[in-house]
Design an enzyme around this catalytic site. Structure first.
Site, PDB file in Angstrom:
ATOM      1  N   CYS A 189       0.847  -1.206   0.000  1.00  0.00           N
ATOM      2  CA  CYS A 189       0.000   0.000   0.000  1.00  0.00           C
ATOM      3  C   CYS A 189       0.876   1.247   0.000  1.00  0.00           C
ATOM      4  CB  CYS A 189      -0.949   0.119   1.192  1.00  0.00           C
ATOM      5  SG  CYS A 189      -2.395  -0.933   1.070  1.00  0.00           S
ATOM      6  N   LEU A 213      -3.034  -2.229  -1.844  1.00  0.00           N
ATOM      7  CA  LEU A 213      -2.837  -3.665  -1.954  1.00  0.00           C
ATOM      8  C   LEU A 213      -3.779  -4.250  -0.907  1.00  0.00           C
ATOM      9  CD1 LEU A 213      -1.247  -6.238  -2.864  1.00  0.00           C
ATOM     10  CD2 LEU A 213       0.243  -5.809  -0.921  1.00  0.00           C
ATOM     11  N   GLY A 252      -0.512  -0.337   6.533  1.00  0.00           N
ATOM     12  CA  GLY A 252      -0.248  -1.068   7.762  1.00  0.00           C
ATOM     13  C   GLY A 252      -1.147  -2.257   7.989  1.00  0.00           C
ATOM     14  N   GLU A 253      -0.771  -3.017   8.992  1.00  0.00           N
ATOM     15  CA  GLU A 253      -1.588  -4.135   9.470  1.00  0.00           C
ATOM     16  C   GLU A 253      -1.707  -3.975  10.978  1.00  0.00           C
ATOM     17  OE1 GLU A 253      -2.698  -5.745   6.983  1.00  0.00           O
ATOM     18  OE2 GLU A 253      -1.182  -5.020   5.591  1.00  0.00           O
TER      19      GLU A 253
HETATM   20  N1  LIG Z   1      -1.262  -3.242   2.366  1.00  0.00           N
HETATM   21  C1  LIG Z   1      -1.774  -2.487   3.292  1.00  0.00           C
HETATM   22  O1  LIG Z   1      -1.150  -1.589   3.852  1.00  0.00           O
HETATM   23  C2  LIG Z   1      -3.162  -2.900   3.650  1.00  0.00           C
HETATM   24  C3  LIG Z   1      -3.938  -1.876   4.449  1.00  0.00           C
HETATM   25  C4  LIG Z   1      -5.060  -2.541   5.189  1.00  0.00           C
HETATM   26  N2  LIG Z   1      -4.560  -3.371   6.236  1.00  0.00           N
HETATM   27  C5  LIG Z   1      -5.919  -3.335   4.220  1.00  0.00           C
HETATM   28  O2  LIG Z   1      -6.101  -4.473   4.353  1.00  0.00           O
HETATM   29  O3  LIG Z   1      -6.462  -2.832   3.298  1.00  0.00           O
END
Ligand SMILES: NC(=O)CC[C@H](N)C(=O)O
Length: 238
Positions: free
Chosen positions: A2, A51, A77-78
Site C-alpha cells: 500500500c 494492496l 499497515g496491518e
Molecule cells: N497493504 C496495506 O497496507 C493494507 C492496508 C489494510 N490493512 C488493508 O487491508 O487494506
C-alpha cells in the site's frame, strides 16, 4: 504494501502534482487507487494506492466513517489487535478493515493513546477537518515507511516513499525544505490552517526499543523466558 500520499497547502500546480507525483508510487498498490479533495481543506489532496489485505470493498482509503464524518485516515499497515480493541473499548466497527480502529482510538482517546494502543506495523496520516488537525504516526520499529517534506511556509507533503515527494520539493523553489523519514515510534501533530498549510505543534517519540508496549500483547511477558529463545519464538508465532 500500500502507498499513502498527501499534500497540504500547495497553491501552485496541485493538479499537476496529483497526476505526476502520486503515480510515482503506484507499484505499491495494484488493486485500487483513490485521490480525494475536500473543499474544507483548501490546497490539499490525500491519496492511496491499495494492496488489499482485508475487506476488499469497504476497506478502501482515504477511510471515512459515518460516526466521524469530518475525519479521514490513510494507512499503510496491518493492525493485529483491531478485534481485541473493539472488545476492550466497545468500538462498533462499520467495516471489516483493520485500519478502522485508528479512527476510533483517535476520537476516543486522542493521538498519543491511539498510537500507543496499536499492535502492528503502520505508517498513517489522520486528517481531522473539524478540529483543523493533521497527524502522522509510525510503528515502534519503523517496519512501515513514511517520508515527509515540510517547507518554511508550511507546505507539507507525505508519502510512503521519498520518490513521491521529490517533485513537490522542487516545486517549493527557494524555500528551505528537506525530504526526511518520520522516525520510528514517533507521531506528529500539525494545525491545519485556513489556506491548507500546516504548523507543527509537536513531534513526539512515544516508543524506544526496550520499552514495554502500552497495549495488551497477545503473548504476555510473564509467559516468555529470558533464556529459551526458540520456545519464545514458537509462542510468539502461534
Ligand atoms: N497493504 C496495506 O497496507 C493494507 C492496508 C489494510 N490493512 C488493508 O487491508 O487494506
Amino acid at each position: 504494501m500500500c502507498g499513502i500520499w498527501a499534500v497540504f497547502g500547495l497553491t501552485s500546480n496541485i493538479h499537476g502534482q496529483c497526476s505526476s507525483t502520486f503515480y510515482k508510487i503506484s507499484h505499491r498498490g495494484p488493486d485500487a487507487w483513490r485521490l480525494e479533495y475536500d473543499q474544507r481543506m483548501k490546497n490539499c489532496c490525500v491519496g492511496f494506492h491499495r494492496l488489499t489485505i482485508v475487506d476488499t470493498i469497504y476497506g478502501m482509503q482515504p477511510m471515512k466513517l459515518h460516526k466521524y464524518p469530518s475525519s479521514m485516515v490513510i494507512c499503510n499497515g496491518e493492525l493485529y489487535n483491531c478485534k481485541r480493541l473493539a472488545e476492550q473499548y466497545g468500538f462498533e466497527y462499520e467495516t471489516y478493515n483493520d485500519v478502522e480502529c485508528i479512527l476510533h482510538l483517535y476520537h476516543e482517546f486522542g493521538i498519543e493513546e491511539c498510537v500507543k494502543n496499536l499492535d502492528g506495523v503502520f505508517g498513517f496520516c489522520i486528517v481531522d477537518i473539524a478540529k483543523r488537525k493533521v497527524f502522522l504516526g509510525r510503528d515502534p520499529y519503523g517496519v512501515r515507511p513514511i517520508f515527509k517534506v515540510l517547507s518554511e511556509t508550511g507546505v507539507l507533503g507525505i508519502c510512503s516513499e521519498a520518490k513521491g515527494l521529490i517533485e513537490i520539493e522542487h516545486e517549493l523553489k527557494g524555500d528551505r525544505k528537506k525530504v526526511a523519514p518520520l522516525p520510528p515510534g514517533t507521531f506528529e501533530e500539525y494545525d491545519l490552517l485556513e489556506n491548507g498549510t500546516v504548523k507543527l505543534v509537536r513531534s513526539k517519540k512515544y516508543f524506544s526499543p526496550g520499552d514495554k508496549p502500552a497495549f495488551r500483547p497477545f503473548v504476555l511477558y510473564e509467559d516468555l523466558s529470558p533464556n529459551a529463545h526458540t520456545d519464545n519464538i514458537r509462542k510468539l508465532s502461534h
